[in-house]
Design a protein around this motif. Structure first.
Motif, PDB file in Angstrom:
ATOM      1  N   THR A 196       0.830  -1.210   0.000  1.00  0.00           N
ATOM      2  CA  THR A 196       0.000   0.000   0.000  1.00  0.00           C
ATOM      3  C   THR A 196       0.858   1.252   0.000  1.00  0.00           C
ATOM      4  OG1 THR A 196      -1.795  -1.123   1.185  1.00  0.00           O
ATOM      5  CG2 THR A 196      -1.748   1.292   1.271  1.00  0.00           C
ATOM      6  N   ALA A 197       1.850   1.288   0.887  1.00  0.00           N
ATOM      7  CA  ALA A 197       2.740   2.451   0.960  1.00  0.00           C
ATOM      8  C   ALA A 197       3.465   2.666  -0.360  1.00  0.00           C
ATOM      9  CB  ALA A 197       3.747   2.271   2.091  1.00  0.00           C
ATOM     10  N   SER A 198       3.945   1.583  -0.945  1.00  0.00           N
ATOM     11  CA  SER A 198       4.668   1.683  -2.212  1.00  0.00           C
ATOM     12  C   SER A 198       3.776   2.215  -3.327  1.00  0.00           C
ATOM     13  CB  SER A 198       5.224   0.309  -2.596  1.00  0.00           C
ATOM     14  OG  SER A 198       5.862   0.345  -3.853  1.00  0.00           O
TER      15      SER A 198
ATOM     16  N   ALA B 268       5.427  14.908  -0.112  1.00  0.00           N
ATOM     17  CA  ALA B 268       5.440  15.330   1.290  1.00  0.00           C
ATOM     18  C   ALA B 268       4.090  15.074   1.954  1.00  0.00           C
ATOM     19  CB  ALA B 268       5.806  16.809   1.388  1.00  0.00           C
ATOM     20  N   PHE B 269       2.994  15.428   1.276  1.00  0.00           N
ATOM     21  CA  PHE B 269       1.667  15.232   1.860  1.00  0.00           C
ATOM     22  C   PHE B 269       1.335  13.750   2.002  1.00  0.00           C
ATOM     23  CE2 PHE B 269       0.697  19.632   0.215  1.00  0.00           C
ATOM     24  CZ  PHE B 269       0.563  20.191   1.479  1.00  0.00           C
ATOM     25  N   VAL B 270       1.722  12.955   1.023  1.00  0.00           N
ATOM     26  CA  VAL B 270       1.423  11.522   1.097  1.00  0.00           C
ATOM     27  C   VAL B 270       2.272  10.843   2.157  1.00  0.00           C
ATOM     28  CG1 VAL B 270       1.559   9.352  -0.176  1.00  0.00           C
ATOM     29  CG2 VAL B 270       0.518  11.348  -1.236  1.00  0.00           C
ATOM     30  N   PHE B 271       3.524  11.279   2.314  1.00  0.00           N
ATOM     31  CA  PHE B 271       4.340  10.749   3.404  1.00  0.00           C
ATOM     32  C   PHE B 271       3.681  11.022   4.749  1.00  0.00           C
ATOM     33  CE2 PHE B 271       8.313  10.518   0.719  1.00  0.00           C
ATOM     34  CZ  PHE B 271       8.550   9.181   0.969  1.00  0.00           C
ATOM     35  N   ASP B 272       3.088  12.213   4.894  1.00  0.00           N
ATOM     36  CA  ASP B 272       2.352  12.527   6.122  1.00  0.00           C
ATOM     37  C   ASP B 272       1.243  11.508   6.343  1.00  0.00           C
ATOM     38  OD1 ASP B 272       3.924  14.723   6.548  1.00  0.00           O
ATOM     39  OD2 ASP B 272       2.453  16.189   5.833  1.00  0.00           O
ATOM     40  N   GLY B 273       0.474  11.242   5.285  1.00  0.00           N
ATOM     41  CA  GLY B 273      -0.654  10.329   5.394  1.00  0.00           C
ATOM     42  C   GLY B 273      -0.249   8.925   5.794  1.00  0.00           C
ATOM     43  N   ILE B 274       0.775   8.385   5.157  1.00  0.00           N
ATOM     44  CA  ILE B 274       1.148   7.007   5.469  1.00  0.00           C
ATOM     45  C   ILE B 274       1.827   6.910   6.836  1.00  0.00           C
ATOM     46  CG2 ILE B 274       1.274   6.320   3.055  1.00  0.00           C
ATOM     47  CD1 ILE B 274       4.252   6.528   3.131  1.00  0.00           C
ATOM     48  N   ASN B 275       2.485   7.983   7.268  1.00  0.00           N
ATOM     49  CA  ASN B 275       3.040   7.974   8.626  1.00  0.00           C
ATOM     50  C   ASN B 275       1.928   7.990   9.667  1.00  0.00           C
ATOM     51  OD1 ASN B 275       5.863   7.757   8.406  1.00  0.00           O
ATOM     52  ND2 ASN B 275       6.054   9.909   7.860  1.00  0.00           N
ATOM     53  N   TYR B 276       0.864   8.744   9.383  1.00  0.00           N
ATOM     54  CA  TYR B 276      -0.293   8.711  10.277  1.00  0.00           C
ATOM     55  C   TYR B 276      -0.931   7.323  10.279  1.00  0.00           C
ATOM     56  CZ  TYR B 276      -0.058  13.831   9.903  1.00  0.00           C
ATOM     57  OH  TYR B 276       0.348  15.139   9.923  1.00  0.00           O
ATOM     58  N   GLY B 277      -0.899   6.658   9.131  1.00  0.00           N
ATOM     59  CA  GLY B 277      -1.497   5.328   9.023  1.00  0.00           C
ATOM     60  C   GLY B 277      -0.847   4.300   9.932  1.00  0.00           C
TER      61      GLY B 277
ATOM     62  N   GLY C  41      10.257  12.245   5.368  1.00  0.00           N
ATOM     63  CA  GLY C  41       9.460  11.049   5.120  1.00  0.00           C
ATOM     64  C   GLY C  41      10.278   9.944   4.481  1.00  0.00           C
ATOM     65  N   VAL C  42      11.114  10.306   3.531  1.00  0.00           N
ATOM     66  CA  VAL C  42      11.979   9.329   2.868  1.00  0.00           C
ATOM     67  C   VAL C  42      12.927   8.691   3.871  1.00  0.00           C
ATOM     68  CG1 VAL C  42      13.839   9.056   1.195  1.00  0.00           C
ATOM     69  CG2 VAL C  42      11.841  10.450   0.612  1.00  0.00           C
ATOM     70  N   TRP C  43      13.490   9.508   4.759  1.00  0.00           N
ATOM     71  CA  TRP C  43      14.454   8.997   5.732  1.00  0.00           C
ATOM     72  C   TRP C  43      13.804   7.990   6.670  1.00  0.00           C
ATOM     73  CZ3 TRP C  43      14.905   8.900  11.031  1.00  0.00           C
ATOM     74  CH2 TRP C  43      16.165   8.540  11.521  1.00  0.00           C
ATOM     75  N   ARG C  44      12.603   8.300   7.154  1.00  0.00           N
ATOM     76  CA  ARG C  44      11.932   7.412   8.106  1.00  0.00           C
ATOM     77  C   ARG C  44      11.676   6.046   7.501  1.00  0.00           C
ATOM     78  NH1 ARG C  44      11.744   7.026  13.541  1.00  0.00           N
ATOM     79  NH2 ARG C  44       9.627   6.813  14.415  1.00  0.00           N
ATOM     80  N   ILE C  45      11.153   6.034   6.281  1.00  0.00           N
ATOM     81  CA  ILE C  45      10.850   4.763   5.634  1.00  0.00           C
ATOM     82  C   ILE C  45      12.129   4.106   5.106  1.00  0.00           C
ATOM     83  CG2 ILE C  45       9.651   3.691   3.685  1.00  0.00           C
ATOM     84  CD1 ILE C  45       7.436   5.701   4.014  1.00  0.00           C
ATOM     85  N   GLY C  46      13.030   4.931   4.557  1.00  0.00           N
ATOM     86  CA  GLY C  46      14.269   4.386   3.988  1.00  0.00           C
ATOM     87  C   GLY C  46      15.139   3.704   5.013  1.00  0.00           C
ATOM     88  N   THR C  47      15.131   4.178   6.253  1.00  0.00           N
ATOM     89  CA  THR C  47      15.932   3.556   7.314  1.00  0.00           C
ATOM     90  C   THR C  47      15.158   2.472   8.061  1.00  0.00           C
ATOM     91  OG1 THR C  47      15.246   5.303   8.868  1.00  0.00           O
ATOM     92  CG2 THR C  47      17.314   5.633   7.678  1.00  0.00           C
ATOM     93  N   ALA C  48      13.883   2.294   7.692  1.00  0.00           N
ATOM     94  CA  ALA C  48      13.033   1.274   8.325  1.00  0.00           C
ATOM     95  C   ALA C  48      13.064   1.396   9.842  1.00  0.00           C
ATOM     96  CB  ALA C  48      13.460  -0.131   7.891  1.00  0.00           C
ATOM     97  N   SER C  49      12.920   2.629  10.322  1.00  0.00           N
ATOM     98  CA  SER C  49      12.956   2.872  11.758  1.00  0.00           C
ATOM     99  C   SER C  49      11.561   3.137  12.289  1.00  0.00           C
ATOM    100  CB  SER C  49      13.868   4.060  12.073  1.00  0.00           C
ATOM    101  OG  SER C  49      13.497   5.203  11.316  1.00  0.00           O
ATOM    102  N   GLY C  50      11.425   3.095  13.634  1.00  0.00           N
ATOM    103  CA  GLY C  50      10.123   3.311  14.243  1.00  0.00           C
ATOM    104  C   GLY C  50       9.125   2.241  13.834  1.00  0.00           C
TER     105      GLY C  50
END
Length: 270
Positions: free
Chosen positions: A138-140, A195-204, A253-262
């Motif tokens: 979904t994120a991809s 940027a807006f979509v990264f916000d959405g998927i982080n909220y998800g 947003g890229v960093w958070r997902i790219g590093t697979a953290s949190g």
């Protein structure tokens, strides 16, 4: 529906009743209240707003996450408000051109909000079921669609503003300054969309803490850029700084997902 009410009330209150800015504000508030009432009415059909046990409301969790989102909203709003303030200091023509650019910039970018909300809802469901493979897919897919949408918007906004700027103003000086902002408004659409979509998927995935504090750091850097660049390059400097602001949001947003953290640590497995 809320947008239609806003559009109808704006000319009536601004021009017929001569209320100007006050009329625009009243129209906007009325439309927002209408939207809230419609959403509440629809919500009542699906959930119990007052459950038998007050503990079922999980007020502590909602207040904590709400506070984090409030911090994020304040940080983002402060940057845009500061940019408007700095443009006003340059002169009335610069302020007018900035407002035209800003409204088109935000309106086009917020078209991706629908995509972000849809991705957020689907991702939240998959994440809650611990269906991490679906969450990853979904994120991809949402990020791919957001980039494609951003590129399309860049073309439409760039072409549309170039040939239809006369619809917004007939002032020669404002039009000249407006032409300086068009490249930034158009070129940043893919960045804004991501940027807006990264916000959405982080909220998800309930990554509210990172979303809030990362934007606070981005805001600090962006405020420094706004103050520095506007003092040297004026109107163009403001838009360069706003472009940096949105770029840093996307990079966060890229960093958070790219590093697979949190909450995204499951990406190390899938």
């Amino acid at each position: 529906m809320g947008g239609v009410v806003n559009i109808v009330l704006d000319p009536i209150l601004i021009f017929v009743f001569k209320m100007r800015v006050t009329g625009a504000a009243i129209a906007h508030v009325c439309s927002q209240y209408l939207i809230s009432m419609v959403l509440l009415w629809k919500l009542i059909d699906h959930v119990d707003l007052l459950p038998p046990n007050i503990n079922d409301l999980q007020l502590g969790r909602f207040l904590r996450n709400g506070l984090l989102l409030l911090i994020r909203v304040i940080a983002a709003t402060f940057c845009v408000t500061l940019a408007a303030s700095l443009s006003a200091r340059l002169g009335s023509a610069e302020m007018a051109a900035f407002q035209v650019c800003l409204q088109v910039w935000l309106s086009a970018s917020l078209l991706t909000d629908g995509l972000a909300v849809a991705g957020q809802a689907i991702l939240a469901g998959a994440f809650a079921r611990q269906d991490y493979e679906s969450a990853k897919e979904t994120a991809s897919r949402v990020l791919q669609l957001s980039l494609a949408l951003g590129l399309i918007l860049a073309f439409i906004v760039g072409l549309g503003l170039t040939f239809s700027s006369g619809l917004f103003t007939n002032d020669v000086k404002v039009s000249q300054i407006l032409s300086l902002g068009i490249p930034f408004v158009a070129a940043t659409q893919p960045i804004n969309s991501l940027a807006f979509v990264f916000d959405g998927i982080n909220y998800g995935v309930s990554d509210f803490r990172y979303s809030a504090f990362s934007l606070v750091l981005v805001a600090f850097a962006s405020v420094a850029c706004l103050l520095l660049l506007s003092s040297y390059y004026g109107f163009v400097g403001i838009w360069v700084a706003l472009s940096i602001f949105m770029s840093l949001r996307a990079i966060a947003g890229v960093w958070r997902i790219g590093t697979a953290s949190g909450p995204w640590s499951f990406l190390n497995i899938y």
